[in-house]
Design a protein around this motif. Sequence first.
Motif, PDB file in Angstrom:
ATOM      1  N   LEU B  15       0.813  -1.206   0.000  1.00 49.19           N
ATOM      2  CA  LEU B  15       0.000   0.000   0.000  1.00 49.19           C
ATOM      3  C   LEU B  15       0.847   1.257   0.000  1.00 49.19           C
ATOM      4  N   SER B  16       2.104   1.113   0.445  1.00 45.77           N
ATOM      5  CA  SER B  16       2.969   2.278   0.507  1.00 45.77           C
ATOM      6  C   SER B  16       3.724   2.514  -0.794  1.00 45.77           C
ATOM      7  N   LEU B  17       3.536   1.620  -1.774  1.00 51.43           N
ATOM      8  CA  LEU B  17       4.224   1.815  -3.039  1.00 51.43           C
ATOM      9  C   LEU B  17       3.784   3.135  -3.648  1.00 51.43           C
ATOM     10  N   PRO B  18       4.697   3.813  -4.297  1.00 47.01           N
ATOM     11  CA  PRO B  18       4.292   5.078  -4.881  1.00 47.01           C
ATOM     12  C   PRO B  18       3.200   4.902  -5.930  1.00 47.01           C
ATOM     13  N   VAL B  19       2.141   5.637  -5.785  1.00 45.26           N
ATOM     14  CA  VAL B  19       1.048   5.625  -6.765  1.00 45.26           C
ATOM     15  C   VAL B  19       0.985   7.035  -7.311  1.00 45.26           C
ATOM     16  N   ARG B  52      -5.678  11.968 -12.941  1.00 46.31           N
ATOM     17  CA  ARG B  52      -5.958  12.650 -11.661  1.00 46.31           C
ATOM     18  C   ARG B  52      -4.865  12.282 -10.665  1.00 46.31           C
ATOM     19  N   TYR B  53      -4.438  13.239  -9.898  1.00 50.26           N
ATOM     20  CA  TYR B  53      -3.402  12.991  -8.912  1.00 50.26           C
ATOM     21  C   TYR B  53      -3.884  11.951  -7.885  1.00 50.26           C
ATOM     22  N   GLY B  54      -3.178  10.839  -7.795  1.00 50.42           N
ATOM     23  CA  GLY B  54      -3.579   9.784  -6.867  1.00 50.42           C
ATOM     24  C   GLY B  54      -4.533   8.762  -7.466  1.00 50.42           C
ATOM     25  N   CYS B  55      -4.836   8.856  -8.756  1.00 48.13           N
ATOM     26  CA  CYS B  55      -5.822   7.980  -9.419  1.00 48.13           C
ATOM     27  C   CYS B  55      -5.276   6.555  -9.553  1.00 48.13           C
ATOM     28  N   GLY B  56      -5.985   5.601  -8.958  1.00 44.00           N
ATOM     29  CA  GLY B  56      -5.523   4.218  -8.960  1.00 44.00           C
ATOM     30  C   GLY B  56      -5.564   3.569 -10.336  1.00 44.00           C
ATOM     31  N   TRP B  57      -6.611   3.885 -11.101  1.00 38.73           N
ATOM     32  CA  TRP B  57      -6.720   3.279 -12.429  1.00 38.73           C
ATOM     33  C   TRP B  57      -5.667   3.849 -13.381  1.00 38.73           C
ATOM     34  N   LYS B  60      -2.590   1.909 -12.500  1.00 41.58           N
ATOM     35  CA  LYS B  60      -2.671   0.540 -13.030  1.00 41.58           C
ATOM     36  C   LYS B  60      -2.364   0.536 -14.533  1.00 41.58           C
ATOM     37  N   ARG B  63       1.349   1.054 -15.067  1.00 43.74           N
ATOM     38  CA  ARG B  63       2.186  -0.103 -14.739  1.00 43.74           C
ATOM     39  C   ARG B  63       1.974  -1.242 -15.729  1.00 43.74           C
ATOM     40  N   ASP B  85      -3.905  17.250 -15.887  1.00 41.66           N
ATOM     41  CA  ASP B  85      -4.319  16.865 -14.533  1.00 41.66           C
ATOM     42  C   ASP B  85      -5.759  17.344 -14.298  1.00 41.66           C
ATOM     43  N   THR B 114     -11.365   9.295 -14.607  1.00 39.18           N
ATOM     44  CA  THR B 114      -9.979   9.194 -15.052  1.00 39.18           C
ATOM     45  C   THR B 114      -9.499   7.761 -14.892  1.00 39.18           C
TER      46      THR B 114
END
Lengths: 311, 165
Positions: B15-19, B52-57, B60, B63, B85, B114
């Motif tokens: 969870l601490s990996l940079p996203v 978006r800043y912090g956007c998980g998708w 993904k 990566r 952004d 996003t």
Amino acid sequence: MTFYHARRASPWLVWLWSASALAAPWEFGEPVTVSAGRPGVFHHLEAAGRRSIAVSSGAVAVVWEDNRDGTPRVYAAFRAAGKSEFVLQRLSGMQEAYEPVVAALPQGGFVFGWEEGGYVWVRTGGLAGLAPALRLGGAEAAQVALGAGELGVFAAWAERSGKHMAIRFTRLKPGATLDAEPAMAVTAPQADDQIYPALVVLKSAVVLAWEDRRDGHTVILHARTRDGKRFSGAQILNEQRERRSQTFGRGTGAARGALARLDAERASAVWLDKRDFEGGYDVYAALSEPGALRFQRNERVQDEFGNNVGQ
Amino acid sequence: MLRPIGLGLLLFALLSLPVSADPPTGYPFVSYDEGLAQAKQNGRPVFLYFGRYGCGWCDKTNREAFSDKQLHRLYSDRHVLVYVDAESGKRLTLPSGERIAERELGARMKVLATPMFAWLERDGREIFHVPGIQSTQDFLLYDRFVSEGHYRKENIRDFLSRETR
């Protein structure tokens, strides 16, 4: 929302709902043209804290940015009670200018703020004319917010502090010449940007809210000061239901908070919120407890149709 | 007792990996204004990444899709890459001459979520856009649709239907 929709639906004109309608926000009169447009001229009501209109001493002031002379500049228009015409004044100087805001001064007249040439500026004025402009802060700055009330006249803005933008705050001293106390930081230095402050002055506290990226996503934080010298610890305004997930990444987004005075000791906050990731940003709101040290639970204030609106 | 602690530490580390939810690393993304200026000069289409800043998708997609070497080469060579952004107040200039904030561009383009990816002509006109997570294969097909000029003859839906039959 009214101004938001008016701005987006009518890019050629800046509309103002009649002054009588301001006291009864759900019974609008006929729209009034403040500044007629023409092809190639773009009007914008974008402003930190969304303060684009104010009423003082029987006059209404509206501020906006447009490029009527080829360069984005900020303007104010004034209309006295009983008059039908607006009187136009240019607020900014010779450089590109954006995001003007206005607040009514307790003693009458208005105070204006805007961004120009990479700095933020303020000046007072009204129908009779404008006082000289004053630059706030010493570094690159933007997104100034203004508020006035029993405790005085205040400004907050985003200013570069090393690699990031930080929220700065000061008390303004209106007079024959507008002056300001030395600016202060609202929080300790953070590892990411703080932008787009909103400000409201209550009877016994000045309340700030701003976008804060210290946790790797944007949240709306708020804090208050009673003496104009020390702020309470920053707290999150937009509740975090789910964080650090595949769907939300480090957390949901939020943007463009605005604050208003609910009564002498309570504030209301409104912002755009991305907690529903399948639609655009929703409009959420929260009401403060007396003194505005804390806000009550978040409420979504838009209807389902809002989900179809982009962003 | 060690096992739950170890799992907890692993979970914390993950969870601490940079996203970052910034543009994928190693790609020559530039601002909107710079991108349109580049596109006018070199004639390439613009690939616009709306994140978006912090956007998980977004993370993904960065990566899993943008880590592909072929994709990296094709998009770096054939497109002008622009990142916007969704919450930024940074200003850009539309082809009409209007100056707006990056956040407002999302409203104009009717972005609901996003990431959103759009391909633009070199003059800024939109060719098509797709929302949400995309795979490497998706991006390779989109590249062909634009770079080979299929968009001049058919829409993206018809193209994908034919190519993935």
